[in-house]
Design a protein around this motif. Structure first.
Motif: not given
Length: 196
Positions: A35-40, A44-51
């Motif tokens: 959660m401290a790494s939204p841009h990473v 890394h996931s090309d936007g596929r992982w939820p934040v």
């Protein structure tokens, strides 16, 4: 990826980080780092992982699956911890390469050239660890660990161009860089594999 008799390392201890299997015991540390790494995470996931709206309960479900895969030797997820073991610095994934290539539609010639004991390696480091030199340390240590302690025939690292710290770290090692054309996965992945 491995037969039942192959010994799998339990972790990696380095003076700057510790790689330990990701379990429900370390899920809270993993969640805080994530959660401290939204841009990473997006890179890394090309936007596929939820934040947005992603909860600790959501993370625990994923961690439980990762832990089961690890224990059953299907895939291996490690949390990267600070030496104090009180903070997560990111995650490392060692997955079966052939299975990924099959899902991504690789042609038979490529699949036949890839030994069964081959790993696809990905990782991310928390946002406040970008451009600190930690990626260089992790990449070198993990590459050596995979070469010397894992029962692998070969391994490849996979990154996306926006993972800049990871790309720079991989560029500095004696690795061959390539791109693969995979009809089932059109992301612009960059692949690195040991030269020898």
């Amino acid at each position: 990826m491995f037969d039942e008799t192959a010994a799998i390392p339990s972790g990696l201890h380095h003076d700057q980080f510790v790689a330990a299997p990701l379990t429900t015991d370390t899920a809270a540390l993993d969640y805080e780092s994530y959660m401290a790494s939204p841009h990473v995470i997006r890179a890394h996931s090309d936007g596929r992982w939820p934040v947005e709206g992603f909860t600790l309960a959501d993370d625990l479900k994923l961690v439980t699956k990762h832990q089961a895969d690890h224990e059953n030797r299907r895939a291996f997820t490690f949390v990267l911890l600070a030496p104090s073991l009180r903070e997560a610095l990111g995650c490392l994934y060692v997955n079966p390469l052939r299975e990924y290539l099959q899902r991504a539609g690789a042609d038979r010639r490529l699949l036949d050239a890839v030994p069964s004991a081959s790993a696809l390696v990905t990782f991310w480091l928390r946002q406040d660890q970008q451009d600190t030199g930690l990626a260089d340390v992790v990449v070198e240590a993990v590459n050596d660990w995979l070469l010397t302690e894992w029962p692998l025939t070969t391994h490849v690292f996979r990154v996306l161009p926006d993972e800049r710290s990871s790309c720079r770290a991989l560029d500095q090692l004696d690795l061959r860089k390539t791109r693969l054309s995979l009809p089932g996965d059109t992301r612009p992945y960059i692949w690195y594999q040991p030269s020898a």
